[in-house]
Motif scaffolding. Structure first.
Motif, PDB file in Angstrom:
ATOM      1  N   GLU A  43      -5.639  -1.335   8.352  1.00  0.00           N
ATOM      2  CA  GLU A  43      -5.325  -0.286   9.324  1.00  0.00           C
ATOM      3  C   GLU A  43      -5.680  -0.692  10.751  1.00  0.00           C
ATOM      4  O   GLU A  43      -6.404   0.005  11.463  1.00  0.00           O
ATOM      5  CB  GLU A  43      -5.955   1.049   8.917  1.00  0.00           C
TER       6      GLU A  43
ATOM      7  N   GLN B   5      -2.732   9.307   5.114  1.00  0.00           N
ATOM      8  CA  GLN B   5      -2.666   7.847   5.272  1.00  0.00           C
ATOM      9  C   GLN B   5      -1.503   7.461   6.189  1.00  0.00           C
ATOM     10  O   GLN B   5      -1.690   6.717   7.156  1.00  0.00           O
ATOM     11  CB  GLN B   5      -2.490   7.208   3.897  1.00  0.00           C
TER      12      GLN B   5
ATOM     13  N   ARG C 187      -2.155   8.475   9.812  1.00  0.00           N
ATOM     14  CA  ARG C 187      -3.062   7.558  10.519  1.00  0.00           C
ATOM     15  C   ARG C 187      -2.286   6.355  11.041  1.00  0.00           C
ATOM     16  O   ARG C 187      -2.480   5.927  12.175  1.00  0.00           O
ATOM     17  CB  ARG C 187      -4.185   7.071   9.604  1.00  0.00           C
TER      18      ARG C 187
ATOM     19  N   THR D  56       1.216   3.942  -3.183  1.00  0.00           N
ATOM     20  CA  THR D  56       1.004   5.376  -2.968  1.00  0.00           C
ATOM     21  C   THR D  56       2.223   6.165  -3.436  1.00  0.00           C
ATOM     22  O   THR D  56       2.082   7.214  -4.070  1.00  0.00           O
ATOM     23  CB  THR D  56       0.705   5.659  -1.484  1.00  0.00           C
TER      24      THR D  56
ATOM     25  N   ARG E  44       0.829  -1.219   0.000  1.00  0.00           N
ATOM     26  CA  ARG E  44       0.000   0.000   0.000  1.00  0.00           C
ATOM     27  C   ARG E  44       0.856   1.260   0.000  1.00  0.00           C
ATOM     28  O   ARG E  44       0.570   2.225  -0.715  1.00  0.00           O
ATOM     29  CB  ARG E  44      -0.952  -0.018   1.189  1.00  0.00           C
TER      30      ARG E  44
END
Length: 162
Positions: A132, A56, A59, A20, A16
């Motif tokens: 997450e 992102q 977080r 990105t 991920r």
């Protein structure tokens, strides 16, 4: 002019995160290649992506109590991007051109430094970036505030504080 191309040296082993970052490189390339009349639209797309990209990672850092040095760098970069946006809208391209020149070196350093430490730490504590959350039952799946204060990363050896 400096360029930014995706390559395996920018990979940090989290799909991920790597996806990105790959998109960041693509949008940077669009900004760097944009004709003057298309620059602002390309720049806005790049800034929108960068805001989501940093949110992102922020977080993830918050979820694992990662030190704030990384988030602070995100905040500084976003402040610069927003300031440049205002200048470009007023017809001043000077800092936008400088950003296009300077961003590749910054991104490579950030990805191979702060982001590599974050990726290693997330893996070390069992945090799954896809959902997450911490993955139950995996070794080391507990909150820890090690992060950039104690991770040592080299090409040959990646270790963290015990």
């Amino acid at each position: 002019m400096p360029s930014l191309e995706w390559n395996e040296k920018l990979e940090n082993g989290l799909a991920r995160m790597d996806d990105t970052h790959r998109e960041f490189v693509e949008l940077y390339t669009a900004v760097a290649a944009a004709a003057p009349e298309n620059f602002l639209a390309a720049y806005d797309a790049f800034v929108e992506h960068t805001e989501a990209h940093f949110a992102q990672e922020n977080r993830w850092m918050e979820a694992v109590d990662f030190p704030g040095c990384h988030r602070a760098e995100h905040d500084r970069v976003l402040a610069v991007l927003h300031d440049i946006r205002k200048r470009v809208a007023n017809g001043d391209m000077f800092f936008a051109r400088r950003l296009v020149q300077e961003l590749p070196a910054w991104f490579e350093n950030h990805t191979n430094g702060m982001d590599a430490a974050l990726a290693f730490h997330l893996n070390s504590v069992g945090y799954d970036v896809e959902v997450e959350r911490f993955v139950p039952g995996e070794e080391g799946s507990e909150k820890s505030a090690a992060g950039c204060a104690c991770a040592t990363l080299t090409a040959e050896n990646k270790t963290a504080c015990a």
